[in-house]
Design a protein around this motif. Structure first.
Motif, PDB file in Angstrom:
ATOM      1  N   VAL A   1     -12.186  -6.702  -1.171  1.00 25.03           N
ATOM      2  CA  VAL A   1     -12.228  -5.311  -0.356  1.00 25.03           C
ATOM      3  C   VAL A   1     -13.135  -4.495  -0.881  1.00 25.03           C
ATOM      4  N   VAL A   2     -14.218  -4.289  -0.313  1.00 23.02           N
ATOM      5  CA  VAL A   2     -15.192  -3.175  -0.726  1.00 23.02           C
ATOM      6  C   VAL A   2     -15.490  -2.170   0.179  1.00 23.02           C
ATOM      7  N   SER A   3     -15.858  -0.885  -0.286  1.00 21.86           N
ATOM      8  CA  SER A   3     -16.276   0.182   0.249  1.00 21.86           C
ATOM      9  C   SER A   3     -17.754   0.308   0.471  1.00 21.86           C
TER      10      SER A   3
ATOM     11  N   VAL B   1     -14.862  -2.879   4.035  1.00 23.73           N
ATOM     12  CA  VAL B   1     -15.211  -4.191   4.586  1.00 23.73           C
ATOM     13  C   VAL B   1     -14.676  -5.231   3.778  1.00 23.73           C
ATOM     14  N   ILE B   2     -14.766  -6.540   4.341  1.00 22.01           N
ATOM     15  CA  ILE B   2     -14.138  -7.665   3.167  1.00 22.01           C
ATOM     16  C   ILE B   2     -15.253  -8.587   3.306  1.00 22.01           C
ATOM     17  N   LEU B   3     -15.439  -9.232   2.092  1.00 21.04           N
ATOM     18  CA  LEU B   3     -16.387 -10.192   1.388  1.00 21.04           C
ATOM     19  C   LEU B   3     -15.332 -11.459   1.372  1.00 21.04           C
ATOM     20  N   PRO B   4     -15.651 -12.516   2.003  1.00 19.17           N
ATOM     21  CA  PRO B   4     -14.749 -13.653   1.713  1.00 19.17           C
ATOM     22  C   PRO B   4     -15.036 -14.056   0.065  1.00 19.17           C
TER      23      PRO B   4
ATOM     24  N   GLU C   1     -20.371   0.537  -2.475  1.00 18.28           N
ATOM     25  CA  GLU C   1     -19.828   2.073  -3.360  1.00 18.28           C
ATOM     26  C   GLU C   1     -18.570   1.780  -4.160  1.00 18.28           C
ATOM     27  N   GLU C   2     -17.826   0.753  -3.898  1.00 14.08           N
ATOM     28  CA  GLU C   2     -16.613   0.695  -4.751  1.00 14.08           C
ATOM     29  C   GLU C   2     -15.963  -0.461  -4.375  1.00 14.08           C
ATOM     30  N   LEU C   3     -15.385  -1.038  -5.410  1.00 14.18           N
ATOM     31  CA  LEU C   3     -14.489  -2.485  -5.228  1.00 14.18           C
ATOM     32  C   LEU C   3     -13.364  -1.921  -5.180  1.00 14.18           C
ATOM     33  N   VAL C   4     -12.553  -2.042  -4.028  1.00 13.54           N
ATOM     34  CA  VAL C   4     -11.378  -1.615  -3.807  1.00 13.54           C
ATOM     35  C   VAL C   4     -10.153  -2.642  -4.417  1.00 13.54           C
ATOM     36  N   GLY C   5     -10.402  -3.949  -4.350  1.00 12.71           N
ATOM     37  CA  GLY C   5      -9.634  -4.871  -4.578  1.00 12.71           C
ATOM     38  C   GLY C   5      -9.685  -5.979  -4.354  1.00 12.71           C
TER      39      GLY C   5
ATOM     40  N   GLN D   1       1.008  -1.240   0.205  1.00 13.88           N
ATOM     41  CA  GLN D   1      -0.039   0.122  -0.147  1.00 13.88           C
ATOM     42  C   GLN D   1       0.903   1.412  -0.048  1.00 13.88           C
ATOM     43  N   VAL D   2       2.117   1.367   0.776  1.00 15.99           N
ATOM     44  CA  VAL D   2       2.788   2.421   0.831  1.00 15.99           C
ATOM     45  C   VAL D   2       3.351   2.741  -0.581  1.00 15.99           C
ATOM     46  N   SER D   3       3.793   1.693  -1.271  1.00 15.94           N
ATOM     47  CA  SER D   3       4.796   1.784  -2.532  1.00 15.94           C
ATOM     48  C   SER D   3       3.570   2.448  -3.467  1.00 15.94           C
ATOM     49  N   GLY D   4       2.394   2.188  -3.554  1.00 13.25           N
ATOM     50  CA  GLY D   4       1.430   2.618  -4.399  1.00 13.25           C
ATOM     51  C   GLY D   4       1.620   4.209  -4.645  1.00 13.25           C
ATOM     52  N   GLY D   5       2.107   4.939  -3.783  1.00 12.93           N
ATOM     53  CA  GLY D   5       2.143   6.138  -4.100  1.00 12.93           C
ATOM     54  C   GLY D   5       3.573   6.669  -4.480  1.00 12.93           C
ATOM     55  N   MET D   6       4.470   5.863  -5.025  1.00 13.42           N
ATOM     56  CA  MET D   6       5.709   6.055  -5.489  1.00 13.42           C
ATOM     57  C   MET D   6       5.755   5.930  -6.875  1.00 13.42           C
ATOM     58  N   ASP D   7       6.810   6.631  -7.403  1.00 17.39           N
ATOM     59  CA  ASP D   7       7.019   6.707  -8.991  1.00 17.39           C
ATOM     60  C   ASP D   7       7.248   5.494  -9.273  1.00 17.39           C
ATOM     61  N   PRO D   8       6.889   4.868 -10.389  1.00 18.37           N
ATOM     62  CA  PRO D   8       7.200   3.408 -10.751  1.00 18.37           C
ATOM     63  C   PRO D   8       8.510   3.491 -11.511  1.00 18.37           C
TER      64      PRO D   8
END
Length: 668
Positions: free
Chosen positions: A535-537, A543-546, A613-617, A309-316
């Motif tokens: 993972v959904v919002s 919240v987490i759906l199995p 609301e959203e499908l996070v991943g 998650q932290v690396s997601g904000g870095m420049d690839p």
């Protein structure tokens, strides 16, 4: 030089428990008609090992009892005495007493002196010949059995379409004894005309085992109308020479000379034992150490998610090597997690093997004839789940025998086999293990259940379906038994069974047909430690759906949403109307944006459309017990820690289905 023997106690206790399990299984096999000398030898070896350790460590009562047991077994395996039914019963009783003595030695829990003395006296009576008169009639039924069976099996071309598999039938026959198989290919067409949906091969088989005709009929029970079947007894003159050699073995000298002829069958008869090389490459590890290792792997999974998650904000472009390393870490973490969880996985046979004795004792007590059938014993399940699933299964099997199966005369009058069948099965389905307990008894009485529900003032839907009626027996204390005994009706304690299964993240379903039996299906997660989640919002919260419960995600059109009286809002998905539930409203979340997406999930055999609301991943999450750290929350199975340190709740899909069913308007 003195030696502290107490440090070896734990190993002795563990090995003795395994030895007692092996003794019980072997004695039940002998009672069932097995004539394999290796079975007698395996029981003898277990008794000998327990006696030797007990004498070494000073457990005198165990040593004295196993000495008499070992002497009796040695005379039986040497051919000096017949294997009488009374001797088998006495030896099975000694297994129970030895378990109690083992608990006394290990935990200081006192055993019953009168029970120890009674079993000791019974074994001594067998040795002294007081029960010899019972030996001859006990052997008569076994001698009346044919030496084997010849079976001609030709499935009809449409057999596959009924969901049956001829190879499964062959495997079940192999469990009864040594099987010779010849395939008949006269109906097999040329390759160009071959239809994979048609059964074209027939089989001629020779079963070398002294088993009753009913045991073979049970194997073919599901296909008897879809095949040509001819079952003929094989007379002693035509039997295999191995059987004759086994019969003559005791006269050739002392007992130990007999096993070599039957030794190759050992690993097949006891799959858990494996080959000698396998035993040498295994070690005993404390469960606490394995649990600590799993906890550490869980923390590693959380740390890996945090780094991702932290690396997601870095420049690839600047962090290319870091991203490559994180991807490798993710793969290695998943492999490590699967390997560590695999250490805790045990075959479900660890639970199933206690039931032959339970079925034997209960059927004798109730005067019923019961046959136990197990399927999928090698299916693996987390050790923690195995320990917790045992009690619910014992309850279900007890109720099936007591309340489900009819008395032999009643079964005969109904055109059934006098011996009822209890089936225990286990299989993997997706991310779950499915365990079923089925009987071919009288089934549930719909009218009687409804009458009892109305008598107790329970709410019953208008025109209830069978599933809704069966669900009533899970109400606390619900029972249709006419008389209350320690084994009374199927409903007693069924609410506890469901509660225990739900506490493990599982669900229970019940199916029944009047006059044809009842089937209870239990679905459990493979492990309680880590799961794959979507993972959904919802309402501004994550919240987490199995993932094992998720069927699909979609964006609904306004025209597909309807409001139905008595059902609330429903969503039309390819012609099927699914009940809708807003996760934000259900959990009381008031932030976020308008819910515009739907995730279709399935639990307890019912589908539900969850608004998010959203499908996070999608990611692996480490399951933390919410009840232990807070309290039980309906519709929530646990919690997890996300990569940014936030706590996210894990949705209990089965719980949501049940909560919605309970919230619907009902009429008495």
């Amino acid at each position: 030089m003195s030696m502290d023997l107490q440090r070896f106690h734990a190993t002795y206790f563990e090995e003795s428990r395994e030895g007692l399990d092996a003794m019980e299984a072997g004695l039940l096999a002998l009672e069932g008609g097995s004539l394999d000398p290796e079975v007698v030898n395996s029981v003898f070896r277990a008794a000998h090992s327990i006696k030797g350790g007990a004498a070494t460590f000073g457990f005198d009562k165990m040593a004295a009892l196993t000495h008499v047991l070992e002497t009796l077994l040695d005379e039986i395996r040497a051919g000096k005495r017949a294997l009488a039914a009374s001797a088998l019963d006495a030896m099975l009783g000694s297994v129970d007493v030895l378990r109690a003595l083992l608990a006394e030695a290990e935990h200081g829990k006192p055993s019953d002196p009168s029970a120890v003395a009674a079993v000791h006296a019974r074994l001594e009576a067998e040795l002294n010949g007081t029960a010899e008169e019972a030996a001859a009639p006990a052997k008569a039924p076994a001698e009346a059995e044919p030496e084997g069976w010849r079976i001609a099996f030709a499935p009809s071309p449409s057999l596959f379409m009924s969901g049956n598999d001829p190879l499964r039938i062959l495997r079940e026959l192999e469990h009864l004894g040594e099987l010779d198989v010849d395939a008949r290919l006269d109906r097999l067409p040329a390759f160009a005309q071959l239809d994979p949906l048609e059964a074209c091969i027939a089989w001629d088989m020779g079963l070398r085992a002294k088993v009753p005709r009913s045991a073979i009929d049970d194997v073919f029970a599901w296909v008897v109308d879809d095949c040509e079947l001819d079952i003929q007894p094989q007379q002693p003159a035509a039997a295999d020479a191995v059987a004759a050699a086994e019969a003559a073995a005791p006269a050739a000298g002392p007992g130990p000379a007999a096993p070599p002829a039957a030794a190759p069958a050992g690993p097949v008869a006891v799959p858990a034992s494996g080959h000698a090389g396998e035993a040498e490459s295994s070690i005993r590890v404390s469960v606490d150490k394995v649990d600590a290792l799993i906890n550490l792997v869980g923390e590693l999974v959380i740390t890996q998610a945090m780094l991702k998650q932290v690396s997601g904000g870095m420049d690839p472009a600047q962090a290319e090597r870091l991203f490559a390393g994180l991807e490798l870490l993710e793969r290695n973490t998943r492999d490590l997690q699967e390997a560590v969880i695999g250490v805790r996985m045990l075959p479900v046979d660890a639970v199933f093997r206690r039931f032959p004795r339970l079925v034997r004792d209960l059927s004798s007590r109730l005067g019923k004839q019961v046959r136990l059938r197990t399927i999928g014993e090698g299916t693996e399940l987390d050790k923690g789940l195995i320990e917790k699933i045992a009690d619910p299964l014992v309850h279900l099997v007890r109720n099936s025998i007591d309340h489900g199966l009819e008395m032999p005369d009643d079964r005969k009058a109904a055109g059934k086999d006098e011996a009822g069948t209890i089936t225990l099965g286990a299989s993997h389905q997706g991310g779950h293990i499915v365990i079923e307990v089925a009987d071919d008894g009288r089934g549930l009485n719909r009218d009687k259940i409804l009458a009892k529900a109305l008598e107790r003032g329970l709410q019953v839907p208008d025109n209830p379906s069978d599933a809704q009626v069966w669900d009533l027996i899970f109400q606390p204390g619900f029972s249709t038994a006419d008389a209350v005994t320690d084994l009374s009706g199927r409903g007693v304690g069924m609410d506890v069974v469901r509660k225990n299964i739900q506490a493990l993240g599982g669900e229970v379903q019940l199916e029944s047909r009047d006059g044809h039996g009842t089937r209870v299906v239990i679905r459990l997660p493979l492990t309680l430690a880590i799961l794959d989640g979507m993972v959904v919002s919802a309402g501004g919260e994550v919240v987490i759906l199995p993932l094992s419960h998720v069927l699909e995600a979609l964006q609904p059109q306004p025209d597909d949403i309807r409001t139905v009286a008595g059902e609330g809002r429903v969503l039309r998905v390819r012609g099927e109307y699914l009940p809708m539930l807003s996760l934000a409203d259900h959990y009381g979340y008031h932030g976020g944006q308008r819910e515009s997406l739907v995730v279709v999930v399935e639990g307890e055999g019912r589908k539900l459309a969850l608004e998010v609301e959203e499908l996070v991943g999608q990611q692996q999450v480490v399951v933390k017990n919410l009840e232990r750290n807070y309290r039980r929350v309906p519709g929530i199975s646990g919690a997890t820690i996300l990569g940014d340190g936030r706590v996210a709740l894990i949705v209990d899909v089965g719980g949501l289905v049940r909560l919605r069913q309970q919230s619907l308007p009902q009429a008495a």
